[in-house]
Design a protein around this motif. Sequence first.
Motif, PDB file in Angstrom:
ATOM      1  N   ASP A  92      85.345  11.530   0.522  1.00 33.94           N
ATOM      2  CA  ASP A  92      86.286  12.647   0.491  1.00 33.94           C
ATOM      3  C   ASP A  92      85.852  13.684  -0.533  1.00 33.94           C
ATOM      4  N   SER A  93      85.233  13.217  -1.637  1.00 38.32           N
ATOM      5  CA  SER A  93      84.734  14.124  -2.671  1.00 38.32           C
ATOM      6  C   SER A  93      83.538  13.478  -3.343  1.00 38.32           C
ATOM      7  N   ALA A  94      82.442  14.251  -3.473  1.00 44.27           N
ATOM      8  CA  ALA A  94      81.246  13.789  -4.176  1.00 44.27           C
ATOM      9  C   ALA A  94      81.036  14.614  -5.439  1.00 44.27           C
ATOM     10  N   ALA A  95      82.133  15.008  -6.089  1.00 44.73           N
ATOM     11  CA  ALA A  95      82.049  15.844  -7.295  1.00 44.73           C
ATOM     12  C   ALA A  95      81.252  15.137  -8.384  1.00 44.73           C
ATOM     13  N   GLY A  96      80.306  15.853  -8.993  1.00 42.96           N
ATOM     14  CA  GLY A  96      79.501  15.296 -10.074  1.00 42.96           C
ATOM     15  C   GLY A  96      78.260  14.565  -9.624  1.00 42.96           C
ATOM     16  N   LEU A  97      78.131  14.277  -8.307  1.00 40.59           N
ATOM     17  CA  LEU A  97      76.968  13.557  -7.798  1.00 40.59           C
ATOM     18  C   LEU A  97      75.882  14.557  -7.435  1.00 40.59           C
ATOM     19  N   ASP A  98      74.659  14.358  -7.938  1.00 45.04           N
ATOM     20  CA  ASP A  98      73.542  15.260  -7.685  1.00 45.04           C
ATOM     21  C   ASP A  98      72.510  14.595  -6.785  1.00 45.04           C
ATOM     22  N   LYS A  99      71.672  15.432  -6.210  1.00 43.01           N
ATOM     23  CA  LYS A  99      70.530  14.907  -5.465  1.00 43.01           C
ATOM     24  C   LYS A  99      69.615  14.107  -6.394  1.00 43.01           C
ATOM     25  N   ASP A 100      68.984  13.103  -5.841  1.00 43.20           N
ATOM     26  CA  ASP A 100      68.079  12.224  -6.568  1.00 43.20           C
ATOM     27  C   ASP A 100      68.833  11.316  -7.549  1.00 43.20           C
ATOM     28  N   ALA A 101      70.173  11.206  -7.386  1.00 42.62           N
ATOM     29  CA  ALA A 101      70.941  10.273  -8.217  1.00 42.62           C
ATOM     30  C   ALA A 101      70.611   8.838  -7.814  1.00 42.62           C
ATOM     31  N   SER A 102      70.831   7.913  -8.736  1.00 50.53           N
ATOM     32  CA  SER A 102      70.460   6.516  -8.529  1.00 50.53           C
ATOM     33  C   SER A 102      71.426   5.828  -7.572  1.00 50.53           C
ATOM     34  N   VAL A 103      70.887   4.905  -6.745  1.00 43.59           N
ATOM     35  CA  VAL A 103      71.682   4.020  -5.885  1.00 43.59           C
ATOM     36  C   VAL A 103      71.397   2.593  -6.342  1.00 43.59           C
ATOM     37  N   ARG A 104      72.430   1.840  -6.703  1.00 43.58           N
ATOM     38  CA  ARG A 104      72.236   0.534  -7.328  1.00 43.58           C
ATOM     39  C   ARG A 104      73.047  -0.548  -6.634  1.00 43.58           C
ATOM     40  N   VAL A 105      72.507  -1.771  -6.724  1.00 42.98           N
ATOM     41  CA  VAL A 105      73.219  -2.985  -6.303  1.00 42.98           C
ATOM     42  C   VAL A 105      73.139  -3.962  -7.467  1.00 42.98           C
ATOM     43  N   ALA A 106      74.295  -4.386  -7.990  1.00 42.00           N
ATOM     44  CA  ALA A 106      74.364  -5.299  -9.146  1.00 42.00           C
ATOM     45  C   ALA A 106      73.640  -4.718 -10.351  1.00 42.00           C
ATOM     46  N   GLY A 107      73.655  -3.381 -10.506  1.00 49.11           N
ATOM     47  CA  GLY A 107      73.017  -2.730 -11.635  1.00 49.11           C
ATOM     48  C   GLY A 107      71.526  -2.458 -11.468  1.00 49.11           C
ATOM     49  N   VAL A 108      70.934  -2.879 -10.340  1.00 56.06           N
ATOM     50  CA  VAL A 108      69.490  -2.709 -10.095  1.00 56.06           C
ATOM     51  C   VAL A 108      69.298  -1.556  -9.117  1.00 56.06           C
ATOM     52  N   GLU A 109      68.429  -0.600  -9.467  1.00 53.42           N
ATOM     53  CA  GLU A 109      68.201   0.545  -8.596  1.00 53.42           C
ATOM     54  C   GLU A 109      67.460   0.116  -7.334  1.00 53.42           C
ATOM     55  N   ILE A 110      68.026   0.488  -6.165  1.00 54.46           N
ATOM     56  CA  ILE A 110      67.404   0.136  -4.883  1.00 54.46           C
ATOM     57  C   ILE A 110      67.166   1.375  -4.018  1.00 54.46           C
ATOM     58  N   GLY A 111      67.392   2.563  -4.604  1.00 54.62           N
ATOM     59  CA  GLY A 111      67.159   3.768  -3.843  1.00 54.62           C
ATOM     60  C   GLY A 111      67.632   4.996  -4.593  1.00 54.62           C
ATOM     61  N   ARG A 112      67.611   6.148  -3.916  1.00 54.13           N
ATOM     62  CA  ARG A 112      68.019   7.425  -4.500  1.00 54.13           C
ATOM     63  C   ARG A 112      68.819   8.228  -3.468  1.00 54.13           C
ATOM     64  N   VAL A 113      69.612   9.192  -3.970  1.00 58.38           N
ATOM     65  CA  VAL A 113      70.338  10.097  -3.093  1.00 58.38           C
ATOM     66  C   VAL A 113      69.357  11.143  -2.578  1.00 58.38           C
TER      67      VAL A 113
END
Length: 504
Positions: free
Chosen positions: A47-68
């Motif tokens: 509904d809102s992605a305020a504050g989220l930028d491109k290339d932001a981190s995507v994590r599972v259990a604190g471990v980065e598994i991708g990027r925006v």
Amino acid sequence: MALKLSPEAKVGIFVFIGIILLVYMSLRVGGIQFGREAGYDIYIRFDSAAGLDKDASVRVAGVEIGRVKDILLQNNKARVVLRIHPDVKIGKDFTAVLKTKGLLGERYIELIPGSPSAASIEPGGEITRITTYTDMDKLITILSDAAVDIKKVSEALGNVLGGSEGQASLKNIVNNIEDITKRLDNIVKTNDEKFGRMMTNFEVFSEDLKGKGPEIIKGLKEVADNLNQVIAENRDTLKDGFGNLKAATQKLGETMDTINKLAKNIEPKINDSVNSIDSIVRKIDKGEGTLGKLVNDPAVHDNINKTLTGINSYLGRVESFKTFIGYRGEYLFDANNTKSYLSLKLQPKADKYYLLEVIDDPRGLRATETRETTVGTTTTTTKEVKTSDSLKFSLQIAKRFKDLTLRGGIIESKGGVGMDYHMFNDRLKFTFEAFDFDNNKNPHLKAGLIFNLNKYFFVVGGYDDFVSNTGLESPYLGIGFHFEDEDIKYLLSSTGSAVTSAAK
């Protein structure tokens, strides 16, 4: 014949090798790629992605598994495209959450796993489970509502307490209640032992009555017969006894009158206490007394609103403040040497920043001195160029107007100005600087282009001191990098983890 290198050439080779090693380590540790990143795409709709930028981190259990990869607007919702590493599988029952690093950190996406046996999302699929946490604006709204509730509670308390007169009345009520409580406690303590003995005797009497019931009934019958006989024989004596009984009844009546009078004396005090409480409530409601003024004064609510507004403004300023650390090396072809820049950029706003640079110039600081020599009647004027320490510094303030940025301050230890023109969404930048306005020589003019390879690395090229009248003009070509404070923290933590793993 062996090839001999000058000290300047050795330093240049060492710096060039160091830059290559730094670029390689940054690419390995930070996972930075110049081409298309490997992996597959999935998307989420918020509904809102305020504050989220491109290339932001995507994590599972604190471990980065991708990027925006991208953020788009679709049907009044934010469609966030994620690039996931090829070796990571995302289940269809995963839940997506927008989180923030610390209180003021950057936002990232946390994927919460579901059942291990759930089917995986195919490339191009959607994560449908979304969990939303309360953001700072909602928290400020809740605090404002809480302030209104607190005011209502204060008003309710204000209906009970008032000024000095009301406080005195309330104190009298409390003292009366305390006195009554003490009296009741004394009555209970005084008769407690008697009541215990009474219950014991009644229990013994009940046991005796149960065992000797028939005998007692027989005795009572005999007593009744004897009593009738005695009454018949002593009528005159009993008449005097009834007179004494009448006197006892009169005394009991007098005692009851005394009790009624006492009750009448207590009733006005109770009424006075109730009237005092009612008076206190009315005074506070009218705003009289200290508590009445506090409850009815609108300045309290206004001060709370101003405080919350100040907190919100301060958090907004802190969140927009950014710090960049960078380095670039420019190879001067005419000098056959490298000019190095170490920079610190403080950016409190998107259109304003402060720049501090330390420059290692192989040509050093050059100054022209004029000398006059007189031999006989002939005077000869000579100009000498002297070189001092090669370490320089710059301190500039910059303001951006759309695609044009104007700078001014100290440039390479001399007063000067500069401008930057941004093109292709800030991917390419034309830069021009003018400084060192010495009367004995032409000013130092420098122009060039800066091309950003990605978020961190860039290449530069141009012409330095191109109007020099002391033979210092030179084309240059170089490479550089700059990192934000959050990127540096990530690189340092990743390097520390890699060193620890290697030690084990």
